[in-house]
Design a protein around this motif. Structure first.
Motif, mmCIF file in Angstrom:
data_model
loop_
_atom_site.group_PDB
_atom_site.id
_atom_site.type_symbol
_atom_site.label_atom_id
_atom_site.label_comp_id
_atom_site.label_asym_id
_atom_site.label_seq_id
_atom_site.Cartn_x
_atom_site.Cartn_y
_atom_site.Cartn_z
ATOM 1 N N GLY A 131 86.620 69.307 76.040
ATOM 2 C CA GLY A 131 86.526 68.113 76.789
ATOM 3 C C GLY A 131 87.466 66.979 76.043
ATOM 4 O O GLY A 131 87.578 67.147 74.861
ATOM 5 N N SER A 132 87.852 66.027 76.752
ATOM 6 C CA SER A 132 88.583 64.870 76.031
ATOM 7 C C SER A 132 87.638 64.125 74.812
ATOM 8 O O SER A 132 88.143 63.609 74.151
ATOM 9 C CB SER A 132 88.925 63.853 77.183
ATOM 10 N N ARG A 133 86.346 64.116 75.136
ATOM 11 C CA ARG A 133 85.574 63.461 74.029
ATOM 12 C C ARG A 133 85.605 64.368 72.806
ATOM 13 O O ARG A 133 85.727 63.960 71.625
ATOM 14 C CB ARG A 133 84.144 63.406 74.707
ATOM 15 N N ALA A 134 85.449 65.632 72.995
ATOM 16 C CA ALA A 134 85.270 66.561 71.803
ATOM 17 C C ALA A 134 86.804 66.543 71.211
ATOM 18 O O ALA A 134 86.741 66.467 69.936
ATOM 19 C CB ALA A 134 85.241 67.899 72.244
ATOM 20 N N VAL A 135 87.902 66.429 71.912
ATOM 21 C CA VAL A 135 89.127 66.238 71.227
ATOM 22 C C VAL A 135 89.309 64.779 70.546
ATOM 23 O O VAL A 135 89.755 64.783 69.412
ATOM 24 C CB VAL A 135 90.311 66.417 72.276
#
Length: 199
Positions: A172-176
């Motif tokens: 997910g973009s948050r994890a990235v």
């Protein structure tokens, strides 16, 4: 809101205000350009060559048509084939969209690697909003230290590919963003909480 002249005027004013806000946000993002500028004349010539293609066109069709065309920035020279993935899953609506994609060569090359790797994994594809979030993270990494060897962008592209291999899906973009912030802090770059990477 009443359906009368006053109500319609208010709706039109609200629509105009929202459009101005979107324009301002777009302008602010563009002012945050982090890569050396690509020669405008080269981009214009590329866009002219793309007029021969029928749009919408897939990334594969664009690469087949103009893949050997070079895009030159202050830092390096790339071919279009080095910046766009050979895939039918990415579709460009018009030549200007291709131009926008290749004008940030470092980000484009990292995204090409991710998209092409996703093709090798069944049922893994990069959606538009996720792509935009990844690109924004790469631009933020480039802005942290524009003079480096794009170590952060390379690290994050590797990290995303490894996550896909391990889990069979894109992170997910948050994890990235979180991993990018960790990379920055471990390498001596500060990341404020009010910044894109400050999650």
């Amino acid at each position: 809101m009443a359906d009368n002249k006053s109500g319609r005027d208010e709706q039109a004013d609200n629509a105009d205000r929202r459009q101005r806000e979107r324009d301002i946000l777009t302008a602010l993002e563009r002012n945050d350009e982090t890569e050396p500028p690509v020669d405008e004349r080269t981009l214009g010539e590329l866009e002219t060559e793309l007029d021969a293609l029928s749009f919408p066109a897939t990334a594969r069709e664009v690469v087949e048509a103009v893949g050997d065309r070079t895009v030159e920035s202050d830092a390096n020279v790339h071919t279009v084939a080095e910046l766009l993935p050979e895939t039918d899953q990415e579709i460009f609506d018009e030549p200007a969209t291709v131009r926008t994609r290749v004008q940030r060569p470092t980000v484009a090359a990292a995204m090409k690697r991710i998209v092409e790797h996703c093709q090798s994994i069944q049922q893994t594809s990069l959606g538009t909003s996720q792509r935009e979030a990844y690109e924004k993270t790469f631009r933020a990494l480039k802005a942290i230290d524009a003079d480096d060897d794009d170590e952060g962008i390379q690290y994050m592209a590797d990290w995303i590919v490894e996550r896909v291999d391990e889990t069979g899906k894109l992170p997910g973009s948050r994890a990235v963003r979180r991993e990018a912030a960790t990379f920055c802090r471990e390498n001596g770059y500060s990341v404020r909480n009010d910044e894109w990477l400050g999650v």
